[in-house]
Every structure is written in C-alpha cells, then in structure tokens.
Design a protein around this motif. Structure first.
Motif, PDB file in Angstrom:
ATOM      1  N   ALA A 188      42.942  40.301  42.294  1.00 27.94           N
ATOM      2  CA  ALA A 188      44.305  40.297  42.840  1.00 27.94           C
ATOM      3  C   ALA A 188      45.313  40.648  41.753  1.00 27.94           C
ATOM      4  O   ALA A 188      46.242  41.444  41.976  1.00 27.94           O
ATOM      5  N   ALA A 189      45.127  40.081  40.560  1.00 29.84           N
ATOM      6  CA  ALA A 189      46.040  40.378  39.456  1.00 29.84           C
ATOM      7  C   ALA A 189      45.969  41.849  39.082  1.00 29.84           C
ATOM      8  O   ALA A 189      46.990  42.477  38.751  1.00 29.84           O
ATOM      9  N   ALA A 190      44.766  42.437  39.125  1.00 26.42           N
ATOM     10  CA  ALA A 190      44.606  43.850  38.776  1.00 26.42           C
ATOM     11  C   ALA A 190      45.299  44.764  39.774  1.00 26.42           C
ATOM     12  O   ALA A 190      45.676  45.894  39.440  1.00 26.42           O
ATOM     13  N   THR A 191      45.482  44.275  40.997  1.00 27.07           N
ATOM     14  CA  THR A 191      46.119  45.105  42.026  1.00 27.07           C
ATOM     15  C   THR A 191      47.593  44.751  42.224  1.00 27.07           C
ATOM     16  O   THR A 191      48.286  45.422  42.994  1.00 27.07           O
ATOM     17  N   GLY A 192      48.061  43.676  41.566  1.00 28.48           N
ATOM     18  CA  GLY A 192      49.479  43.338  41.617  1.00 28.48           C
ATOM     19  C   GLY A 192      49.933  42.619  42.858  1.00 28.48           C
ATOM     20  O   GLY A 192      51.120  42.675  43.209  1.00 28.48           O
ATOM     21  N   VAL A 193      49.010  41.938  43.565  1.00 32.64           N
ATOM     22  CA  VAL A 193      49.408  41.169  44.745  1.00 32.64           C
ATOM     23  C   VAL A 193      48.912  39.737  44.587  1.00 32.64           C
ATOM     24  O   VAL A 193      48.118  39.432  43.693  1.00 32.64           O
ATOM     25  N   SER A 194      49.339  38.857  45.471  1.00 29.88           N
ATOM     26  CA  SER A 194      48.913  37.470  45.386  1.00 29.88           C
ATOM     27  C   SER A 194      47.443  37.333  45.765  1.00 29.88           C
ATOM     28  O   SER A 194      46.875  38.183  46.465  1.00 29.88           O
ATOM     29  N   ARG A 195      46.845  36.251  45.313  1.00 37.65           N
ATOM     30  CA  ARG A 195      45.432  36.024  45.589  1.00 37.65           C
ATOM     31  C   ARG A 195      45.153  35.972  47.087  1.00 37.65           C
ATOM     32  O   ARG A 195      44.216  36.606  47.587  1.00 37.65           O
ATOM     33  N   ALA A 196      45.961  35.208  47.814  1.00 32.87           N
ATOM     34  CA  ALA A 196      45.752  35.054  49.259  1.00 32.87           C
ATOM     35  C   ALA A 196      45.932  36.379  50.000  1.00 32.87           C
ATOM     36  O   ALA A 196      45.140  36.737  50.871  1.00 32.87           O
ATOM     37  N   ALA A 197      46.992  37.111  49.651  1.00 37.28           N
ATOM     38  CA  ALA A 197      47.246  38.395  50.321  1.00 37.28           C
ATOM     39  C   ALA A 197      46.134  39.393  50.024  1.00 37.28           C
ATOM     40  O   ALA A 197      45.695  40.142  50.908  1.00 37.28           O
TER      41      ALA A 197
ATOM     42  N   ALA B  23      38.982  51.846  53.161  1.00 36.06           N
ATOM     43  CA  ALA B  23      39.798  51.113  52.191  1.00 36.06           C
ATOM     44  C   ALA B  23      40.071  51.910  50.924  1.00 36.06           C
ATOM     45  O   ALA B  23      40.950  51.533  50.142  1.00 36.06           O
ATOM     46  N   HIS B  24      39.356  53.008  50.735  1.00 38.78           N
ATOM     47  CA  HIS B  24      39.520  53.780  49.501  1.00 38.78           C
ATOM     48  C   HIS B  24      40.961  54.226  49.290  1.00 38.78           C
ATOM     49  O   HIS B  24      41.476  54.224  48.173  1.00 38.78           O
ATOM     50  N   GLY B  25      41.652  54.600  50.372  1.00 36.09           N
ATOM     51  CA  GLY B  25      43.016  55.100  50.251  1.00 36.09           C
ATOM     52  C   GLY B  25      44.075  54.028  50.226  1.00 36.09           C
ATOM     53  O   GLY B  25      45.263  54.341  50.058  1.00 36.09           O
ATOM     54  N   ASP B  26      43.671  52.776  50.365  1.00 40.24           N
ATOM     55  CA  ASP B  26      44.648  51.694  50.337  1.00 40.24           C
ATOM     56  C   ASP B  26      45.057  51.417  48.889  1.00 40.24           C
ATOM     57  O   ASP B  26      44.188  51.250  48.017  1.00 40.24           O
ATOM     58  N   PRO B  27      46.346  51.370  48.582  1.00 43.81           N
ATOM     59  CA  PRO B  27      46.769  51.213  47.182  1.00 43.81           C
ATOM     60  C   PRO B  27      46.316  49.902  46.553  1.00 43.81           C
ATOM     61  O   PRO B  27      46.133  49.822  45.340  1.00 43.81           O
TER      62      PRO B  27
ATOM     63  N   ARG C  82      37.551  50.459  43.241  1.00 38.33           N
ATOM     64  CA  ARG C  82      37.242  51.307  42.082  1.00 38.33           C
ATOM     65  C   ARG C  82      36.985  50.458  40.840  1.00 38.33           C
ATOM     66  O   ARG C  82      36.103  50.781  40.033  1.00 38.33           O
ATOM     67  N   ALA C  83      37.730  49.364  40.688  1.00 39.96           N
ATOM     68  CA  ALA C  83      37.515  48.480  39.544  1.00 39.96           C
ATOM     69  C   ALA C  83      36.130  47.853  39.591  1.00 39.96           C
ATOM     70  O   ALA C  83      35.423  47.774  38.576  1.00 39.96           O
ATOM     71  N   ILE C  84      35.721  47.407  40.773  1.00 41.01           N
ATOM     72  CA  ILE C  84      34.388  46.810  40.925  1.00 41.01           C
ATOM     73  C   ILE C  84      33.298  47.826  40.604  1.00 41.01           C
ATOM     74  O   ILE C  84      32.318  47.516  39.921  1.00 41.01           O
ATOM     75  N   HIS C  85      33.458  49.045  41.094  1.00 42.48           N
ATOM     76  CA  HIS C  85      32.418  50.058  40.874  1.00 42.48           C
ATOM     77  C   HIS C  85      32.405  50.555  39.432  1.00 42.48           C
ATOM     78  O   HIS C  85      31.350  50.940  38.928  1.00 42.48           O
ATOM     79  N   GLU C  86      33.543  50.567  38.794  1.00 40.35           N
ATOM     80  CA  GLU C  86      33.583  51.019  37.399  1.00 40.35           C
ATOM     81  C   GLU C  86      33.043  49.966  36.438  1.00 40.35           C
ATOM     82  O   GLU C  86      32.439  50.292  35.428  1.00 40.35           O
ATOM     83  N   GLU C  87      33.254  48.671  36.766  1.00 36.95           N
ATOM     84  CA  GLU C  87      32.817  47.594  35.878  1.00 36.95           C
ATOM     85  C   GLU C  87      32.132  46.487  36.673  1.00 36.95           C
ATOM     86  O   GLU C  87      32.646  45.370  36.780  1.00 36.95           O
TER      87      GLU C  87
END
Length: 314
Positions: free
Chosen positions: A233-242, A206-210, A217-222
């Motif tokens: 989901a908001a941090a990645t720019g997609v809907s919550r369900a997706a 999953a590391h290479g998935d945009p 990375r967000a979870i590991h950094e903070e």
C-alpha cells in the motif's frame, strides 16, 4: 516485468516447427505434434479448427487461432472433411496409409513450405510453442481450448512481417520466424483480452490500474522481498484498507494470497527446471528457509517440494 510478460516467459516457438502449408480442397490435417500450444493463421482462404471435444471454429484470412494441446485436433477446409494427412512432431507428414510424404511435399530445399496443392490453393501458416514453465500454466488455464482472434483485433504489424518473411529464403530465416511467432502470440493474446466481449483474468484487467497495477509489477519484479499489505500500500501511495479492498476487487484474490500463489508457482518451476536445493529455492522466492516453503507448498499444493520434485523425476 508485468504479469503477462512473466507468464509468457516460459512460452517459446520451437525451432523448425514453423510451417506454411499450401492446400487444395478438400483437405484435412490431423495435428498430432503433441505441442502444448499452437498458432495458425490463413494467409489465403479459410480453415476450420476442429477439436475432439468442443465446437469447431472458423478462421478466415488474416485471423489467428491459438490452440491448446497436447491432445490432437483437426484443421480442415470443412468440418466434415476426413483427415488424409497426419502432422507429427517436427512437421513430419504421414498419410492415412502410413506413408511419410514430408520430403515429397517440401517446396524447395531448406524451406518450411509444404505443398499439398496448387498456386491458387489455401495457404495456412502455423507454428507450435514449448511451454517450459509451470508459471505459464497460469496463463493457459485462463484460455479456452481454441482462442479465435479476428484480423482486425490484432492491432500489430507483426502478422504482416510474418507473412513477408515466409516469402524469403535468406540466412537466419528460422531464427527470425521463431521470434516473429513469439511476437505474434503476444499480439494475438493482447487482441483477444482487449475485445469488447472479453472476460480477461483479474491480473490482466488490473495491469492498467495505477494503484493495483503498480503493486502487481512490484510483486513480479521482487517476489523475494518481504512484502506486506502495508508495504505494498505504501509503495502505491494509498491507505492499507483502500489498497487491500481495491486489489481484491480487481484481481479476485487478496494481495497476500496472490503473492503466495505466485511464489509457489515460481518454486514449482525451479523444482522442475533446476537442481537447486529446496533451501536455495525458498530464499529465491521469499521464504526464510526450506521449512517455511514446505509448509506453504503443502498447504496450497497438497504435497511437499521434495515429493513434488520426485514425482516429476518419476
């Protein structure tokens, strides 16, 4: 930091544990150094890695083998060759008769080369690693007892640099070798996870998935941030369900389950490696107080943080 970086953060080459062995056939070394992780690569010739349980593995010149300890295993010119030398912590060499031949086999003062053969013999470079964190155990759990990476699958100049450094005898060499061994481990693991037949863990794929890679990375950094599925989901720019669906598919765990296990791994490492209070550790890994951490810790690990720490001390 990304997941692989975090999981490798507690793995370090041990000073003075690097060794280059010059060996005439038939030869067989019984590795009893109790290291949690070892790396071996033939500079010249070949070697068999023979664990006490499992199938032997042949490594050719330039290949890399990563071997999980601390159980003993054998490195030999042939599977059937009986060990004649036993390698103990600190690269102490003891014969089957109990004689310490470390000093007698060292080729030159202050070097890490041990001579048990002629100039045309097999040459094996090896090193061992400390694993100082429970966090790193998550990485080791994904690996087989022996990881074999052919030379053409280690796409890095690190191994060439390591071989070149072995032929020098200059100030600071041990530090350079330790650092190169750390980099060699990373390069070998990358090559192993990237091979065509690989089945790497979900967090690596999953590391290479945009989308999911960004969330990891967000979870590991903070890890202490009050993350929610909606927030990730908001941090990645997609809907919550997706986002939840894609994260679970790629990583193999729902986002909040992954976050919980990661926080508890960090908490376990702090309980072992520091004297911080449970309340302090709880805040560091994202729990409001010691009670909240204790509830989660007991649910997942079956014991409380206090009992976990007491068991380690015992």
């Amino acid at each position: 930091m990304d997941p692989l970086g975090d999981l490798l953060d507690g793995v370090r080459a041990r000073t003075a544990a690097f060794c280059r062995s010059v060996l005439d056939p038939p030869w067989s070394l019984r590795i009893c150094d109790e290291a949690p992780l070892g790396l071996a690569t033939p500079v010249r010739g070949h070697a068999w890695i023979v664990p006490d349980e499992g199938e032997p593995t042949l490594i050719e010149t330039g290949d890399v083998a990563i071997v999980q300890g601390p159980a003993p295993y054998t490195v030999a010119d042939a599977v059937a060759t009986t060990p004649t030398v036993f390698v103990h912590p600190g690269n102490r060499l003891i014969t089957a008769d109990g004689e310490d031949i470390t000093a007698a086999t060292r080729l030159g003062p202050g070097t890490s080369t041990l001579g048990l053969g002629s100039g045309s013999a097999t040459v094996i470079a090896s090193g061992s690693y400390q694993v100082s964190s429970f966090v790193s155990g998550r990485l080791l759990a994904t690996l087989p007892p022996v990881v074999h990476v052919p030379r053409d699958q280690v796409p890095s100049p690190i191994m060439d640099l390591l071989y070149a450094e072995m032929d020098r005898d200059e100030p600071g060499q041990q530090v350079v070798l330790d650092r190169l061994l750390d980099l060699a481990l990373i390069a070998a693991l990358r090559g192993w996870f990237a091979r065509p037949a690989a089945d790497p863990p979900g967090w690596y794929r999953a590391h290479g998935d945009p989308c999911v890679g960004h969330a990891l990375r967000a979870i590991h950094e903070e890890p202490s941030r009050q993350w929610t599925v909606a927030g990730l989901a908001a941090a990645t720019g997609v809907s919550r369900a997706a986002f939840a669906r894609r994260f679970t598919t790629l990583v193999g765990q729902p986002p909040m389950t992954y976050l919980t296990h990661w926080r508890l791994d960090l908490a376990a490492a702090s309980l072992r490696d520091t004297e911080a209070t449970v309340s302090s550790i709880a805040r560091q890994v994202g729990y409001a107080n010691a009670f909240a951490l204790t509830v989660a810790f007991k649910r997942v690990r079956g014991t409380t943080p206090q009992r976990f720490r007491a068991g380690l001390a015992a």
